[in-house]
Design an enzyme around this catalytic site. Structure first.
Site, PDB file in Angstrom:
ATOM      1  N   ASP A 265       0.871  -1.163   0.000  1.00 53.21           N
ATOM      2  CA  ASP A 265       0.000   0.000   0.000  1.00 53.21           C
ATOM      3  C   ASP A 265       0.923   1.233   0.000  1.00 53.21           C
ATOM      4  O   ASP A 265       2.150   1.109   0.070  1.00 53.21           O
ATOM      5  CB  ASP A 265      -0.964  -0.024   1.192  1.00 53.21           C
ATOM      6  CG  ASP A 265      -2.193   0.835   0.924  1.00 53.21           C
ATOM      7  OD1 ASP A 265      -3.254   0.572   1.494  1.00 53.21           O
ATOM      8  OD2 ASP A 265      -2.081   1.794   0.118  1.00 53.21           O
TER       9      ASP A 265
HETATM   10  C1  GLC Z   1      -4.362   4.354  -0.111  1.00 55.75           C
HETATM   11  C2  GLC Z   1      -5.246   3.173   0.236  1.00 55.75           C
HETATM   12  C3  GLC Z   1      -5.307   2.141  -0.838  1.00 55.75           C
HETATM   13  C4  GLC Z   1      -5.195   2.808  -2.186  1.00 55.75           C
HETATM   14  C5  GLC Z   1      -3.782   3.374  -2.274  1.00 55.75           C
HETATM   15  C6  GLC Z   1      -3.562   4.107  -3.602  1.00 55.75           C
HETATM   16  O1  GLC Z   1      -3.672   4.791   1.018  1.00 55.75           O
HETATM   17  O2  GLC Z   1      -4.999   2.512   1.456  1.00 55.75           O
HETATM   18  O3  GLC Z   1      -6.548   1.433  -0.688  1.00 55.75           O
HETATM   19  O4  GLC Z   1      -5.420   1.882  -3.224  1.00 55.75           O
HETATM   20  O5  GLC Z   1      -3.470   4.232  -1.198  1.00 55.75           O
HETATM   21  O6  GLC Z   1      -4.367   5.228  -3.669  1.00 55.75           O
END
Ligand code: GLC
Length: 740
Positions: free
Chosen positions: A276
């Protein structure tokens, strides 16, 4: 008539068009990797957030130090960067462009919690397909969806993004999303890679506070939190994403047991596992990595292929190879997964999107979004006031969400445009303004507004109307990531205004638009009818208007339990019986003053809330009535070799046609580990005309009764089971059968 051969060919290509290894593709990967330098390999594992055609990004693409970009949606920029990657780099490896297309790209569908309330997997699949068509038209080939975290805590803002509290329902919805996003073949121009996230256990975040720690015994992890992810693997999901949380002290981005033992070895997943946002780098903050190099090692050891905006891989992997802390074969394994995804997406052959803006807001997309919004609305109460008819000619439309185009879209709307929203006020005026007199007073400027300056105007308008329709709820920005709330009452002065309006004595319809359950016991008591709409998206207005005025019959069923008070959380239907289930409940205001200390009994409930929720999982009313016949079992003994059939006749005994979600629950009454009092193992959504009946049959076999024992083995134990076929998780009487 399709020949057997054709079917086999189709089957073969379908199986080998996803993350599965295909010998042709593996040979291409071998050939390409044999030419790649270590820098080019590490570059493929680096994912950056778009910056348009900035010097920095163009330079990094040109020197091959980035493999994927997220959050770039300008089709011209995508085209230019892809041209750099495929014509100005040594090996011409295409980029993969990613975006959070969570519940629509331009045409916004209800938030996933709302889509789950429809219990309609084909609607969910359609929505994902439409989102993929819109997103791929600008060059997006990867979405970070479906979010399939089991979410049992309405304080957690990301419950909005989830399909609710039940593993089985989430599994069905998640698999439908994967099919929708990825289509029949990942190499099709409108296909985009789906992403099962967040792996894993994120919804168990302590106190509902985002990014918080989780304590999940492996048995519960496997029984509750992992099944939706396994269902996604079975649906051929192309990618996974790590969760931010630690599980029992181990952050998912460094969790070898989770990502290697379970995901790679047990489930044989060979797609891409992406971190993430900076979740690798954040293992330093978690306190499990002393520095960024440590974090990079933890992650690559835990089989995390790609580093989203953490810069851990790009800054450290080369040195870790040099000092032999990491083996080149670990890097190669990750690079192979990334290259396989790009080959399976057809990016080497067709790196450029066909950019046709006409794919945005197409009529079929808008009507599908409206159908999804309609079927996501849950009728929680109706004393006969709904649907509104001519007895109530003058309608006072009120409340902060009656005409809020951005809020009705809900959270995680990166590209949807509020100016395309049709609000409830718009729709009521347009579609019912001829036959009813519509008056409007917002009363409060936004959901958190506490200014009562417009209360008198609202009250006066109510007094001059025949019925009030009040649109309450929460702004979209109070929902979603990092939006935990410790108090889940309606925000601001909404309840105060409702109380004043109630004093006018006018019939009151309450419509709540939100990204989570709210503790609305008082409001339920005040209103004559209540509709709950989990942020319904672009077409939320027509959907709600048609339900309010009876063009549509509401059919939504709650995908999550509604607590009476936030202090009951976590509260969910598939709970354990405990040794002292609630009995002879005496609520706090019923206890006689001076009652003897031991007169209140000793069972499990809250003195100020009891032990039942405000509304149970699976609950939802209709404008018509559905009658369930007693369940009949084809046999009362089940073995591992045979299955039994549970039959029930459902009849529409009311005046209106409508949908009903028929739910199948079981309970394992005695097992080596205490089992939930009920578990959903099947459902069917049926449409019955007024007066029509349908005989439903559900097959039940032993493997649907399995659970993990204390050694994490998936087992099925003989014994007595109860079975229900009912309209929600808290109704119907059980039929007993024995497994032996
Ligand atoms: C965010 C979220 C994730 C998302 C990623 C990209 O912090 O936790 O679900 O896909 O970053 O935006």
């Amino acid at each position: 008539m399709i020949s057997r051969t054709a079917i086999l060919v189709l089957l073969f290509s379908a199986i080998f068009s996803y993350g599965q290894k295909n010998s042709e593709t593996e040979k291409k990967i071998d050939k390409l990797m044999s030419k790649m330098t270590i820098d080019e390999k590490i570059g493929q594992l680096n994912q950056l957030s778009g910056e348009g055609l900035s010097q920095n990004i163009v330079a990094q693409v040109k020197n091959g130090s980035v493999g994927s970009l997220l959050n770039e949606v300008d089709s011209k920029v995508i085209y230019e960067l892809q041209k750099v990657a495929t014509t100005q780099t040594r090996l011409r490896i295409p980029l993969i462009f990613a975006r959070d297309v969570i519940h629509g790209f331009k045409t916004i569908f209800p938030i996933p919690l709302g889509q789950a309330a429809s219990w309609n997997t084909s609607l969910v699949e359609d929505g994902a397909r439409i989102a993929a068509i819109e997103a791929s038209s600008v060059g997006i080939k990867w979405t970070f969806a479906p979010m399939i975290d089991v979410s049992r805590d309405p304080r957690w803002g990301r419950i909005a993004e989830s399909f609710g509290e039940d593993s089985y329902l989430i599994s069905k919805m998640g698999a439908a999303s994967v099919r929708g996003y990825q289509g029949k073949n990942l190499a099709d121009k409108t296909a985009i890679a789906a992403c099962a996230k967040h792996f894993a256990g994120y919804g168990a975040t302590e106190s509902g506070k985002d990014y918080n720690t989780t304590w999940i015994p492996e048995v519960q992890l496997r029984d509750t939190y992992l099944p939706p992810f396994k269902a996604a693997v079975d649906a051929q999901v192309a990618t996974f994403m790590c969760s931010f949380n630690d599980i029992n002290g181990v952050p998912s981005s460094g969790n070898k047991h989770l990502n290697d033992d379970i995901l790679r070895k047990e489930w044989k997943f060979n797609g891409v596992l992406v971190s993430d946002w900076a979740s690798i780098e954040q293992m330093q903050t978690h306190g499990v990595a002393a520095n960024l190099a440590d974090a990079a090692k933890l992650a690559i050891d835990a089989k995390v292929d790609m580093d989203m905006m953490g810069f851990a891989y790009t800054k450290n992997l080369k040195d870790l190879i040099k000092n032999k802390s990491v083996k080149i074969k670990q890097i190669d394994a990750a690079v192979r997964n990334v290259l396989r995804l790009k080959f399976n997406l057809g990016l080497f052959d067709n790196p450029f999107a066909e950019n046709s803006e006409s794919t945005f807001y197409a009529n079929n997309a808008l009507s599908s979004a409206q159908k999804a919004a309609t079927e996501s609305v849950v009728l929680l109460k109706n004393n006969g006031l709904l649907p509104i008819n001519k007895d109530h000619k003058t309608v006072a439309v009120m409340g902060p969400l009656a005409n809020s185009p951005a809020d009705q879209l809900g959270t995680w709307v990166m590209d949807g445009e509020p100016n395309h929203s049709i609000t409830p006020l718009d729709a009521i005026h347009k579609n019912f303004g001829k036959n009813f007199t519509i008056q409007y007073e917002q009363g409060l400027a936004y959901s958190r507004d506490t200014n009562s300056v417009n209360f008198s105007k609202a009250i006066q308008l109510a007094q001059n109307s025949d019925v009030i329709v009040f649109f309450a709820g929460e702004e979209a920005l109070l929902s979603g990531e990092a939006r935990a709330r410790a108090d889940i009452n309606l925000p601001g002065a909404q309840t105060k205004l409702l109380t004043e309006l109630k004093k006018t004595g006018k019939p009151l319809v309450l419509v709540v638009m939100a990204g989570r359950p709210h503790t609305i016991q008082k409001e339920i008591e005040m209103a004559d009818a209540v509709l709950y709409s989990f942020h319904p998206g672009t077409m939320g207005g027509p959907a709600l208007a048609n339900i309010i005025f009876g063009v549509e019959n509401p059919s939504g069923k709650l995908p999550v339990t509604f607590p009476r008070l936030v202090g009951q959380v976590p509260i969910y239907y598939a709970h354990k019986m405990t040794g002292r289930p609630a009995k002879d409940i005496q609520l706090i205001n019923e206890i006689p003053v001076g009652a003897p200390q031991f007169s209140l009994g000793f069972t499990s409930y809250h003195l100020d809330a009891g032990d039942s929720p405000l509304f149970p999982f699976g609950f939802g009313l209709s404008y018509t009535n559905f009658n369930y016949s007693p369940v009949k079992l084809s046999a009362t003994t089940l073995t591992r070799e045979n299955s039994i059939t549970a039959n029930c006749k459902v009849s529409n005994t009311g005046k209106m046609d409508g949908y009903e979600v028929v739910q199948l629950y079981v309970r394992d009454k005695v097992a080596s580990l205490a089992q939930p009092v009920k578990r959903l193992i099947g459902f069917e959504k049926i449409f019955l005309k007024s007066g029509e009946s349908k005989e439903l049959s559900f097959d039940v076999s032993a493997n649907q009764l399995s659970f993990h024992d204390s050694k994490n083995n998936l087992i099925v134990e003989n014994g007595e089971f109860d079975l229900w076929i009912s309209t929600n998780s808290n109704s119907g009487s059980p039929q007993m059968f024995i497994l032996k």
